[in-house]
Write a protein that holds these residues in place. Structure first.
Motif, PDB file in Angstrom:
ATOM      1  N   PRO A 445     185.050 -22.251  67.361  1.00 54.79           N
ATOM      2  CA  PRO A 445     185.386 -21.997  65.952  1.00 54.79           C
ATOM      3  C   PRO A 445     184.724 -23.025  65.040  1.00 54.79           C
ATOM      4  O   PRO A 445     184.419 -24.144  65.448  1.00 54.79           O
ATOM      5  CB  PRO A 445     186.909 -22.114  65.926  1.00 54.79           C
ATOM      6  N   THR A 446     184.529 -22.638  63.791  1.00 60.36           N
ATOM      7  CA  THR A 446     183.932 -23.525  62.798  1.00 60.36           C
ATOM      8  C   THR A 446     184.988 -24.467  62.242  1.00 60.36           C
ATOM      9  O   THR A 446     186.114 -24.063  61.951  1.00 60.36           O
ATOM     10  CB  THR A 446     183.312 -22.697  61.655  1.00 60.36           C
ATOM     11  N   VAL A 447     184.610 -25.736  62.092  1.00 59.64           N
ATOM     12  CA  VAL A 447     185.514 -26.721  61.510  1.00 59.64           C
ATOM     13  C   VAL A 447     185.521 -26.543  59.992  1.00 59.64           C
ATOM     14  O   VAL A 447     184.460 -26.466  59.365  1.00 59.64           O
ATOM     15  CB  VAL A 447     185.088 -28.144  61.886  1.00 59.64           C
ATOM     16  N   THR A 448     186.680 -26.474  59.391  1.00 63.66           N
ATOM     17  CA  THR A 448     186.843 -26.301  57.945  1.00 63.66           C
ATOM     18  C   THR A 448     187.731 -27.411  57.394  1.00 63.66           C
ATOM     19  O   THR A 448     188.318 -28.202  58.151  1.00 63.66           O
ATOM     20  CB  THR A 448     187.460 -24.936  57.625  1.00 63.66           C
ATOM     21  N   ASP A 449     187.825 -27.459  56.065  1.00 66.88           N
ATOM     22  CA  ASP A 449     188.730 -28.431  55.445  1.00 66.88           C
ATOM     23  C   ASP A 449     190.164 -28.193  55.875  1.00 66.88           C
ATOM     24  O   ASP A 449     190.935 -29.143  56.076  1.00 66.88           O
ATOM     25  CB  ASP A 449     188.611 -28.344  53.925  1.00 66.88           C
ATOM     26  N   LEU A 450     190.527 -26.920  56.015  1.00 67.32           N
ATOM     27  CA  LEU A 450     191.890 -26.604  56.433  1.00 67.32           C
ATOM     28  C   LEU A 450     192.140 -27.048  57.862  1.00 67.32           C
ATOM     29  O   LEU A 450     193.191 -27.621  58.174  1.00 67.32           O
ATOM     30  CB  LEU A 450     192.139 -25.098  56.289  1.00 67.32           C
ATOM     31  N   SER A 451     191.190 -26.801  58.765  1.00 68.80           N
ATOM     32  CA  SER A 451     191.381 -27.239  60.150  1.00 68.80           C
ATOM     33  C   SER A 451     191.413 -28.759  60.238  1.00 68.80           C
ATOM     34  O   SER A 451     192.151 -29.321  61.059  1.00 68.80           O
ATOM     35  CB  SER A 451     190.276 -26.664  61.038  1.00 68.80           C
ATOM     36  N   CYS A 452     190.627 -29.453  59.391  1.00 64.90           N
ATOM     37  CA  CYS A 452     190.687 -30.916  59.353  1.00 64.90           C
ATOM     38  C   CYS A 452     192.074 -31.386  58.940  1.00 64.90           C
ATOM     39  O   CYS A 452     192.614 -32.355  59.492  1.00 64.90           O
ATOM     40  CB  CYS A 452     189.638 -31.461  58.381  1.00 64.90           C
ATOM     41  N   GLN A 453     192.653 -30.707  57.972  1.00 66.71           N
ATOM     42  CA  GLN A 453     193.998 -31.071  57.540  1.00 66.71           C
ATOM     43  C   GLN A 453     194.982 -30.962  58.696  1.00 66.71           C
ATOM     44  O   GLN A 453     195.792 -31.864  58.929  1.00 66.71           O
ATOM     45  CB  GLN A 453     194.429 -30.173  56.395  1.00 66.71           C
ATOM     46  N   PHE A 454     194.929 -29.857  59.439  1.00 65.00           N
ATOM     47  CA  PHE A 454     195.828 -29.673  60.579  1.00 65.00           C
ATOM     48  C   PHE A 454     195.560 -30.712  61.667  1.00 65.00           C
ATOM     49  O   PHE A 454     196.499 -31.259  62.262  1.00 65.00           O
ATOM     50  CB  PHE A 454     195.669 -28.272  61.143  1.00 65.00           C
ATOM     51  N   VAL A 455     194.286 -30.969  61.948  1.00 64.82           N
ATOM     52  CA  VAL A 455     193.937 -31.912  63.005  1.00 64.82           C
ATOM     53  C   VAL A 455     194.381 -33.321  62.639  1.00 64.82           C
ATOM     54  O   VAL A 455     194.981 -34.037  63.463  1.00 64.82           O
ATOM     55  CB  VAL A 455     192.425 -31.854  63.291  1.00 64.82           C
ATOM     56  N   PHE A 456     194.113 -33.754  61.410  1.00 59.42           N
ATOM     57  CA  PHE A 456     194.498 -35.111  61.015  1.00 59.42           C
ATOM     58  C   PHE A 456     196.008 -35.273  61.013  1.00 59.42           C
ATOM     59  O   PHE A 456     196.538 -36.267  61.538  1.00 59.42           O
ATOM     60  CB  PHE A 456     193.936 -35.432  59.629  1.00 59.42           C
TER      61      PHE A 456
END
Length: 869
Positions: A445-456
């Motif tokens: 999957p592509t990393v997005t700002d939203l996925s960064c938010q969830f990951v962080f």
């Protein structure tokens, strides 16, 4: 396999194993099978399932018919053909089953033992005699005896010795000297008699029934055939005779636990027999040996879909038996059933083996387990997936960047975390693929700002939990490494969806387009009904999909819809619905009842109706309680939208935004919108409501009346239909939130008083041009009018009464003008029912709708209007 797999185990004595995985699996299953709660039906090697078993029913639903029902039907093959003709003729399923003629069993029936010889099988269902006694009764000396005297003749006969059990790995009695049961004897003849086994015909032995000598062309070939031939097949029989003990116990346990699940898939006796046959052919010793890698390359002919389904469900259930919670931690997965939790539309198994480092995987397991133990456990599996992704992304990055591939936590420092954060942000900025996640189709999957938010946020929470739980000190992890991940932010960093535009809304409710949606509903499960209900009521898609059969009704003539707002914890909430939606849902209820009768041949009982789904699913729905999935509706809805070519990607949830916005434009407050839509806060209601500057101006226009400086004093400016220049509007607008202060029965707009000064007219509000009335004051002034009338009627003389009427006349005109203004704005009825003793009414539109008392007094009814100079 259901929550019933998690029960205390009473194991054999003398064992000191501390983990369940170290024990003998057969010992574990034996303890479960010997438990008092285990159904005795499934404890035997030969499991004879009753014809109309609640879960494994196999016999035709026609009363007295002994044939096997077809898959996904409650009728045998012959009756299915007759029913298709009867259905075309307009006959109901219940009437057909009541009038259908029962049929005898076609094949594979065990007639029991001979009534004379207890060690020989019967070959006839009518006489229940063994082969030799049947010949004597039919062709021998008894052939001339009256057929009614069979019982008397049988009492005079002598029992013949048996031939033992069948040699073909079969628990049934042999019917001849060769040593095969009736079915295996017929199969042996069909397969050209491998080995050439045959009995010698010796007249004396045939007469007295003694076993005959057997000769072979190739004895080893005969025994090889006996060892490899498949078990006999009988209706309702599950033959586990030739299976290894562990495999036999697993199937017995699986059959029992399948009956304990409230919502289960359909297992036919034929599918269970096919599973047994596949295990015998492959020399399988345990179903745990059969997993995705074990049968993914097999064709449907080698293993049909039902067998795959049964294996998959059984293996998922057995993990809870073979693994304790601590065992699952070592193995790299988690079973939610161990904690008494099961997420909706999800299995108990949750795999975390993609986290490379054991220490990080253990932290993740402990954190998820603590969630499952907590009363605040997430409602869905989404937070679990997000936390797993955070751990996988961090672990895979450390594997490529940190010393010792991140497996030694003592060498990790703050810079490793900072490089991980920088890498995630870089991938999100440039739209690069994820380093550790892999989708079902093999893509990253592509990393997005939203996925960064969830990951962080997930990684930050996970690492901080290591500090609070004491794991950091035990593992020797540097505090700087654990605390360096920044906060990802709150809320979704994405645009909320807009309401449907007018042209899109018209297209989505166009009759021609709605018929196209019906065409996509191949099994007529109510996709159009769901969509029209969503549009008319603004309910969430899951709330409409999950409606119950009796969700509608009339109460004092009003059409009501009862539904569960599970997302916010509101159950059995009732709302009014339009008449067309009521009739559509009522028609759907009739269709659902017809589907129920068509499937079961009866109407639902009164106790069943409250739990039946209005839009029932065709799969995993043995009792009609399971609705179609949101995914099924959403998939067909997307297909429909794509076919309409509307020039954009639209989802059904936008209908909820559209309704909320229309409610606001119609004068509803955020409080009423929140309550109607079933939201927890007005902030969430604001998220759904879309209102432009022009809409705000329209709302202000509804509370304007012409002031003394206007060309036509007293003229009501009640909407965007009245032409007006902006300067005049600004001069006449009454913004009570900034330019007024409460007064007795209204508001004062005189700015020195608003700013805190004293009133120069000594609070003579009723005769002041700066005094305004609001819609919330209507009842107050009506009561005042009734009070003045009462005083005037009780006056001592007519002159006094006329004087009182004259004094109150300006106020009466103001009240009449207020009623006209409120009626023009469409809020008169609301003003008449407003109870200011309820605090929420102070936020109502009626409260904020105000007019100058002088202007209201100048208003006159249309029939009383006179020419003004």
């Amino acid at each position: 396999m259901g929550d019933t797999a998690v029960i205390p185990l009473t194991l054999l004595p003398g064992r000191s194993d501390t983990t369940r995985i170290g024990r003998d699996r057969l010992e574990l299953l034996t303890a479960l099978i010997d438990a008092p709660a285990f159904d005795p039906l499934f404890r035997d090697t030969l499991i004879f399932i009753p014809p109309q078993h609640p879960v494994f029913a196999w016999q035709c639903g026609v009363d007295g018919c002994e044939r096997i029902r077809r898959v996904s039907h409650n009728l045998c093959g012959s009756h299915c053909l007759e029913w298709e003709q009867a259905e075309r003729a307009g006959q109901s399923k219940r009437a057909f089953m009541h009038a259908a003629t029962p049929l005898p069993a076609a094949r594979g029936v065990d007639y029991g033992r001979c009534r004379i010889c207890p060690d020989r099988p019967a070959v006839s269902p009518t006489t229940q005699l063994c082969h030799q006694h049947q010949n004597r009764w039919q062709y021998g000396s008894a052939a001339r005896i009256d057929r009614k005297h069979l019982g008397r003749w049988a009492l005079a006969q002598h029992a013949l010795p048996g031939f033992g059990l069948c040699k073909a790995r079969c628990p049934f009695l042999a019917c001849g000297s060769v040593g095969l049961c009736i079915q295996h004897q017929a199969r042996y003849q069909t397969e050209q008699r491998p080995g050439g086994a045959r009995s010698e015909r010796i007249h004396g032995r045939i007469a007295d029934g003694r076993p005959l000598p057997v000769t072979y062309d190739d004895e080893s070939a005969f025994h090889a055939w006996c060892a490899t031939t498949e078990p006999v097949s009988q209706p309702g029989l599950v033959n586990l005779y030739a299976l290894p003990p562990l495999l036999r116990a697993e199937i017995q346990w699986a059959l029992h636990t399948h009956t304990q699940a409230a919502q289960h898939s359909e297992w036919t006796t034929n599918g269970i027999r096919n599973l047994v046959r596949h295990c015998q052919r492959g020399d399988i010793t345990s179903l745990m040996d059969l997993h995705d890698e074990g049968y993914k390359d097999l064709t449907r002919k080698q293993m049909d879909s039902e067998v795959r389904k049964i294996i998959w469900e059984v293996v998922n259930g057995l993990r809870c038996v073979y693994y304790s919670p601590s065992d699952t931690k070592d193995a790299g997965f988690l079973e939610t059933d161990h904690f008494g939790r099961r997420f909706k539309n999800a299995q108990s198994h949750f795999d975390i083996t993609n986290v490379p480092q054991r220490w990080l995987r253990d932290l993740l397991w402990d954190h998820l387990a603590e969630w499952l133990r907590s009363p605040q456990c997430p409602r869905t599996r989404g937070p679990f997936d997000q936390m797993r992704r955070a751990a996988v992304e961090l672990g895979v990055f450390l594997e490529t960047d940190a010393p010792a591939a991140g497996h030694d936590p003592t060498v990790l420092r703050r810079e490793h975390t900072e490089r991980f954060v920088a890498d995630q942000r870089h991938r999100a900025r440039h739209g690069l693929p994820s380093l550790g996640m892999v989708l079902v189709d093999g893509r990253s999957p592509t990393v997005t700002d939203l996925s960064c938010q969830f990951v962080f946020n997930g990684a930050r929470k996970l690492l901080y939990s290591a500090i609070t739980a004491g794991h950091a000190e035990r593992l020797g992890i540097d505090t700087g490494f654990l605390t360096a991940i920044p906060f990802g932010g709150t809320g979704l960093k994405q645009r909320s969806r807009n309401p449907f535009s007018d042209d899109v809304a018209r297209a989505l409710m166009d009759e021609t387009n709605l018929r196209r949606l019906e065409e996509l509903d191949l099994n007529d499960r109510g996709l159009r009904d769901i969509w029209e209900t969503i549009v008319a009521t603004g309910r969430r898609c899951s709330e409409v999909v999950g409606l119950r059969l009796d969700c509608i009704g009339r109460y004092r003539g009003l059409a009501m819809l009862w539904h569960d707002q599970t997302k916010v914890g509101n159950y059995n909430e009732g709302i009014r619905i339009p008449e067309p939606v009521y009739h559509r849902l009522d028609d759907r209820r009739s269709k659902t009842l017809q589907l129920f009768e068509k499937r079961y041949g009866r109407i639902p009982a009164a106790a069943e109706r409250p739990s039946l789904a209005l839009f029932p699913s065709r799969i995993r729905n043995p009792n009609g309680r399971q609705p179609i999935s949101y995914g099924h509706f959403n998939e067909r809805f997307r297909t429909w939208i794509a076919g309409l070519d509307l020039g954009g990607a639209y989802v059904a949830h936008q209908a909820r935004h559209t309704l909320a916005t229309n409610l606001l434009r119609a004068g509803a407050t955020l409080t009423h919108i929140r309550r109607y839509l079933g939201q927890l806060s007005e902030r969430m209601a604001e998220h759904y409501v879309k209102i432009t500057n022009s809409d705000l101006e329209d709302v202000l226009n509804t509370v304007w009346v012409a002031g003394p400086g206007a060309p036509n004093p007293g003229k009501l400016l009640s909407g965007d239909t009245t032409p007006m220049d902006r300067e005049t509007a600004l001069a006449l607008a009454l913004d009570l939130s900034r330019r007024s202060t409460p007064a007795d029965g209204g508001f004062c707009t005189y700015q020195p008083v608003v700013d805190g000064g004293s009133c120069p007219w000594k609070l003579d509000c009723e005769n002041c041009d700066n005094f305004v009335l609001s819609g919330a004051d209507l009842l107050y002034w009506r009561r005042k009018a009734e009070q003045w009338r009462s005083i005037a009627e009780n006056a001592p003389d007519d002159a006094t009464a006329d004087y009182l009427h004259t004094v109150f006349e300006p106020t009466a005109k103001a009240i009449k003008g207020l009623e006209q203004a409120l009626a023009a704005l469409g809020v008169l009825d609301e003003a008449l029912t407003l109870d200011l003793r309820r605090p929420q009414d102070y936020f109502h539109r009626t409260w904020s709708t105000a007019f100058r008392a002088r202007d209201l007094a100048a208003l006159q009814a249309p029939d009383d209007a006179t020419e003004q100079p």
